[in-house]
Design a protein around this motif. Structure first.
Motif, PDB file in Angstrom:
ATOM      1  N   LEU A 157      46.803 -61.317  58.479  1.00 60.07           N
ATOM      2  CA  LEU A 157      47.337 -60.924  57.186  1.00 60.07           C
ATOM      3  C   LEU A 157      46.926 -61.905  56.091  1.00 60.07           C
ATOM      4  O   LEU A 157      46.783 -61.519  54.929  1.00 60.07           O
ATOM      5  CB  LEU A 157      48.860 -60.819  57.261  1.00 60.07           C
ATOM      6  N   SER A 158      46.730 -63.174  56.455  1.00 64.45           N
ATOM      7  CA  SER A 158      46.245 -64.143  55.479  1.00 64.45           C
ATOM      8  C   SER A 158      44.836 -63.781  55.015  1.00 64.45           C
ATOM      9  O   SER A 158      44.501 -63.902  53.827  1.00 64.45           O
ATOM     10  CB  SER A 158      46.245 -65.554  56.081  1.00 64.45           C
ATOM     11  N   PHE A 159      44.000 -63.319  55.942  1.00 65.97           N
ATOM     12  CA  PHE A 159      42.657 -62.879  55.560  1.00 65.97           C
ATOM     13  C   PHE A 159      42.719 -61.601  54.720  1.00 65.97           C
ATOM     14  O   PHE A 159      41.957 -61.443  53.761  1.00 65.97           O
ATOM     15  CB  PHE A 159      41.793 -62.659  56.797  1.00 65.97           C
ATOM     16  N   TYR A 160      43.629 -60.695  55.087  1.00 67.48           N
ATOM     17  CA  TYR A 160      43.815 -59.512  54.247  1.00 67.48           C
ATOM     18  C   TYR A 160      44.204 -59.930  52.825  1.00 67.48           C
ATOM     19  O   TYR A 160      43.665 -59.413  51.842  1.00 67.48           O
ATOM     20  CB  TYR A 160      44.919 -58.620  54.825  1.00 67.48           C
ATOM     21  N   ASP A 161      45.166 -60.838  52.744  1.00 69.89           N
ATOM     22  CA  ASP A 161      45.627 -61.290  51.428  1.00 69.89           C
ATOM     23  C   ASP A 161      44.528 -62.017  50.665  1.00 69.89           C
ATOM     24  O   ASP A 161      44.480 -61.967  49.432  1.00 69.89           O
ATOM     25  CB  ASP A 161      46.836 -62.210  51.594  1.00 69.89           C
ATOM     26  N   ALA A 162      43.643 -62.726  51.390  1.00 69.47           N
ATOM     27  CA  ALA A 162      42.516 -63.386  50.726  1.00 69.47           C
ATOM     28  C   ALA A 162      41.589 -62.348  50.093  1.00 69.47           C
ATOM     29  O   ALA A 162      41.122 -62.526  48.956  1.00 69.47           O
ATOM     30  CB  ALA A 162      41.754 -64.259  51.718  1.00 69.47           C
ATOM     31  N   CYS A 163      41.326 -61.270  50.806  1.00 71.57           N
ATOM     32  CA  CYS A 163      40.518 -60.183  50.244  1.00 71.57           C
ATOM     33  C   CYS A 163      41.219 -59.574  49.034  1.00 71.57           C
ATOM     34  O   CYS A 163      40.585 -59.245  48.025  1.00 71.57           O
ATOM     35  CB  CYS A 163      40.273 -59.112  51.303  1.00 71.57           C
ATOM     36  N   TYR A 164      42.537 -59.443  49.135  1.00 71.38           N
ATOM     37  CA  TYR A 164      43.334 -58.941  48.012  1.00 71.38           C
ATOM     38  C   TYR A 164      43.187 -59.856  46.797  1.00 71.38           C
ATOM     39  O   TYR A 164      43.008 -59.398  45.665  1.00 71.38           O
ATOM     40  CB  TYR A 164      44.797 -58.859  48.456  1.00 71.38           C
ATOM     41  N   GLY A 165      43.257 -61.160  47.043  1.00 71.06           N
ATOM     42  CA  GLY A 165      43.138 -62.113  45.950  1.00 71.06           C
ATOM     43  C   GLY A 165      41.770 -62.090  45.291  1.00 71.06           C
ATOM     44  O   GLY A 165      41.663 -62.224  44.062  1.00 71.06           O
ATOM     45  N   ILE A 166      40.716 -61.929  46.089  1.00 71.94           N
ATOM     46  CA  ILE A 166      39.365 -61.865  45.506  1.00 71.94           C
ATOM     47  C   ILE A 166      39.240 -60.642  44.593  1.00 71.94           C
ATOM     48  O   ILE A 166      38.694 -60.726  43.487  1.00 71.94           O
ATOM     49  CB  ILE A 166      38.305 -61.822  46.625  1.00 71.94           C
ATOM     50  N   GLY A 167      39.775 -59.519  45.043  1.00 68.90           N
ATOM     51  CA  GLY A 167      39.750 -58.328  44.200  1.00 68.90           C
ATOM     52  C   GLY A 167      40.532 -58.513  42.919  1.00 68.90           C
ATOM     53  O   GLY A 167      40.085 -58.129  41.834  1.00 68.90           O
ATOM     54  N   GLY A 168      41.733 -59.115  43.028  1.00 70.70           N
ATOM     55  CA  GLY A 168      42.528 -59.356  41.839  1.00 70.70           C
ATOM     56  C   GLY A 168      41.898 -60.357  40.900  1.00 70.70           C
ATOM     57  O   GLY A 168      42.072 -60.279  39.675  1.00 70.70           O
ATOM     58  N   MET A 169      41.150 -61.299  41.450  1.00 72.48           N
ATOM     59  CA  MET A 169      40.485 -62.318  40.635  1.00 72.48           C
ATOM     60  C   MET A 169      39.346 -61.710  39.815  1.00 72.48           C
ATOM     61  O   MET A 169      39.115 -62.078  38.663  1.00 72.48           O
ATOM     62  CB  MET A 169      39.967 -63.430  41.553  1.00 72.48           C
ATOM     63  N   LEU A 170      38.625 -60.761  40.399  1.00 70.98           N
ATOM     64  CA  LEU A 170      37.484 -60.160  39.711  1.00 70.98           C
ATOM     65  C   LEU A 170      37.890 -59.056  38.742  1.00 70.98           C
ATOM     66  O   LEU A 170      37.192 -58.799  37.762  1.00 70.98           O
ATOM     67  CB  LEU A 170      36.502 -59.588  40.736  1.00 70.98           C
ATOM     68  N   ALA A 171      39.020 -58.405  39.020  1.00 70.71           N
ATOM     69  CA  ALA A 171      39.394 -57.196  38.280  1.00 70.71           C
ATOM     70  C   ALA A 171      39.504 -57.387  36.772  1.00 70.71           C
ATOM     71  O   ALA A 171      38.983 -56.553  36.010  1.00 70.71           O
ATOM     72  CB  ALA A 171      40.700 -56.635  38.844  1.00 70.71           C
ATOM     73  N   PRO A 172      40.179 -58.431  36.264  1.00 72.03           N
ATOM     74  CA  PRO A 172      40.308 -58.532  34.800  1.00 72.03           C
ATOM     75  C   PRO A 172      38.982 -58.602  34.059  1.00 72.03           C
ATOM     76  O   PRO A 172      38.843 -58.004  32.985  1.00 72.03           O
ATOM     77  CB  PRO A 172      41.118 -59.835  34.620  1.00 72.03           C
ATOM     78  N   PHE A 173      38.007 -59.286  34.633  1.00 69.29           N
ATOM     79  CA  PHE A 173      36.724 -59.431  33.952  1.00 69.29           C
ATOM     80  C   PHE A 173      35.931 -58.121  34.007  1.00 69.29           C
ATOM     81  O   PHE A 173      35.236 -57.771  33.048  1.00 69.29           O
ATOM     82  CB  PHE A 173      35.933 -60.576  34.578  1.00 69.29           C
ATOM     83  N   ILE A 174      36.036 -57.389  35.133  1.00 68.63           N
ATOM     84  CA  ILE A 174      35.381 -56.080  35.209  1.00 68.63           C
ATOM     85  C   ILE A 174      36.006 -55.126  34.205  1.00 68.63           C
ATOM     86  O   ILE A 174      35.313 -54.343  33.535  1.00 68.63           O
ATOM     87  CB  ILE A 174      35.495 -55.510  36.639  1.00 68.63           C
ATOM     88  N   THR A 175      37.320 -55.193  34.062  1.00 65.76           N
ATOM     89  CA  THR A 175      38.020 -54.297  33.152  1.00 65.76           C
ATOM     90  C   THR A 175      37.669 -54.580  31.702  1.00 65.76           C
ATOM     91  O   THR A 175      37.484 -53.651  30.899  1.00 65.76           O
ATOM     92  CB  THR A 175      39.542 -54.431  33.358  1.00 65.76           C
ATOM     93  N   ILE A 176      37.591 -55.857  31.356  1.00 59.80           N
ATOM     94  CA  ILE A 176      37.251 -56.207  29.974  1.00 59.80           C
ATOM     95  C   ILE A 176      35.838 -55.735  29.629  1.00 59.80           C
ATOM     96  O   ILE A 176      35.573 -55.240  28.531  1.00 59.80           O
ATOM     97  CB  ILE A 176      37.374 -57.731  29.762  1.00 59.80           C
ATOM     98  N   ALA A 177      34.908 -55.862  30.594  1.00 54.91           N
ATOM     99  CA  ALA A 177      33.524 -55.451  30.344  1.00 54.91           C
ATOM    100  C   ALA A 177      33.426 -53.946  30.086  1.00 54.91           C
ATOM    101  O   ALA A 177      32.716 -53.511  29.177  1.00 54.91           O
ATOM    102  CB  ALA A 177      32.645 -55.850  31.528  1.00 54.91           C
ATOM    103  N   GLU A 178      34.129 -53.162  30.885  1.00 51.68           N
ATOM    104  CA  GLU A 178      34.088 -51.706  30.734  1.00 51.68           C
ATOM    105  C   GLU A 178      35.365 -51.118  31.343  1.00 51.68           C
ATOM    106  O   GLU A 178      35.429 -50.851  32.542  1.00 51.68           O
ATOM    107  CB  GLU A 178      32.854 -51.131  31.432  1.00 51.68           C
TER     108      GLU A 178
END
Length: 397
Positions: A157-178
């Motif tokens: 579950l820690s690895f699952y959460d790490a994948c979750y965190g990577i997605g959340g980390m990238l999302a704001p910048f992808i959203t701002i771009a488009e």
């Protein structure tokens, strides 16, 4: 060299997780548990995009942002109440692949339709159904990990959460771009994941020995549940006091983490007057800290009790919250560079403190006995109630 060594340790941990899956009777062989690595990445992107793009969607449709995120929150709450029987049935008949694929398709359709809808009623419905689909997938994943991975569940579950965190980390910048394109990226990844699971099921059939089931309820051994000597085994149910304490803590923890991740961008942009790029660093820093901390917590979980990890995490959470509140109390206008970096430090400490709560609380409860799908549903409901409260309460301040 440091990056190569870190990647080597990561591969070793992934190998340990894979070894922990060998020999289980259900879940292994379907590809669902491995698909959850990508699903949690997409889930993190979903939360990050909702927290950022919902502001733009609300302004375009002339609705309140907190009502949109509340509609998703209601779906997150309702889903675990309706789906425990569905999940049990999916596992019983050996159709976790097709079941997970259908839920992913439903979520992808909702995600793709949100930026193309200007009607407030349509937006509320899309956010609600998206929440239902997400909570159903969350409950299914927790059930499979808790039942079939068992002792290594905290690390997985820690690895699952790490994948979750990577997605959340990238999302704001992808959203701002488009902003609109970000929703299409989510829908596309989810459709590909659904097609992969469904294709595996249709081409390869059900897993080997899928009828061998481990169904343990109310402290009694069921047919097919045996111990290492071949004798019937009996695993006690989790005491109700443990479940109540775990649910209460999880509810409060999710309020704290969601408030930062979902409203950090809006707070920094509207209240502190930061540019969109700087404001996006608030939720991104939270997820980045939580993600990197999980790679530290995962190997520690093999040697330290989950409850001890939870207790240590509270030190970081309280310190980060105190620093962040102190700075925002004195800073009402555009912060200077030093104040901004101290804000990011407070957010990073909060991310590190919150990172083990979702996964390790469930593992801590499972140490007391076997969690049933109904109890997994209660846990998911408490998580989603906290998420909903965390999305709504900051808007009232």
């Amino acid at each position: 060299i440091t990056v190569q060594n870190s990647f080597g340790r990561f591969e070793e941990l992934v190998a340990l997780v894979s070894c922990g899956l060998e020999g289980v009777n259900m879940g292994y062989g379907t590809g669902v548990l491995r698909a959850y690595f990508l699903y949690y990445f997409v889930r993190g992107m979903t939360v990050g995009i909702v927290g950022t793009a919902s502001l733009f969607i609300a302004e375009k449709a002339a609705v309140q942002q907190h009502w949109l995120v509340s509609a998703r929150g209601v779906g997150l709450i309702v889903g675990p109440m309706m789906t425990p029987r569905l999940i049990s049935k999916m596992v019983w008949i050996g159709e976790i692949q097709l079941g997970a694929a259908l839920i992913l398709i439903c979520k992808a359709v909702c995600v793709a339709g949100i930026p193309r809808t200007s009607s407030p009623a349509g937006l509320y419905l899309g956010f609600f159904l998206m929440g239902v689909a997400m909570s159903t997938l969350d409950t299914l994943g927790l059930y499979l990990v808790g039942r079939y991975v068992q002792k290594k569940g905290g690390m997985m579950l820690s690895f699952y959460d790490a994948c979750y965190g990577i997605g959340g980390m990238l999302a704001p910048f992808i959203t701002i771009a488009e902003p609109d394109f970000a929703w299409d990226v989510l829908a596309g990844i989810e459709m590909l994941l659904a097609m992969s699971l469904a294709g595996r099921r249709l081409l390869k059939g059900k897993p080997r020995d899928w009828k061998t089931k481990l169904r343990i309820e109310d402290g009694h051994a069921s047919q097919g549940a045996v111990d290492g000597s071949g004798s019937p085994c009996c695993i006690a149910a989790v005491p109700q006091r443990v479940i109540r304490a775990g649910i209460a803590f999880t509810f409060i923890s999710q309020i704290a983490s969601t408030s930062v991740s979902a409203w950090g961008f809006t707070f920094a942009s509207r209240s502190l007057g930061l540019s969109d790029t700087l404001a996006a660093m608030i939720p991104s820093t939270f997820y980045m800290s939580a993600t990197f901390t999980r790679f530290i917590v995962a190997p520690i979980s093999l040697r330290v009790l989950p409850s001890a990890v939870m207790q240590a995490s509270m030190v970081f959470l309280v310190a980060g919250a105190f620093l962040f509140r102190l700075l925002t109390f004195w800073t009402s206008a555009l912060p200077c560079a030093i104040e901004f970096h101290l804000l990011l430090m407070g957010v990073a400490l909060m991310g590190a403190g919150c990172c083990p709560h979702y996964s390790f609380m469930m593992v801590s409860m499972a140490q007391h006995g076997a969690l049933q799908p109904r109890e997994q549903g209660w846990y998911s409901t408490s998580v989603n109630l906290g998420v909903t409260a965390g999305m709504v309460l900051p808007s009232l301040a």
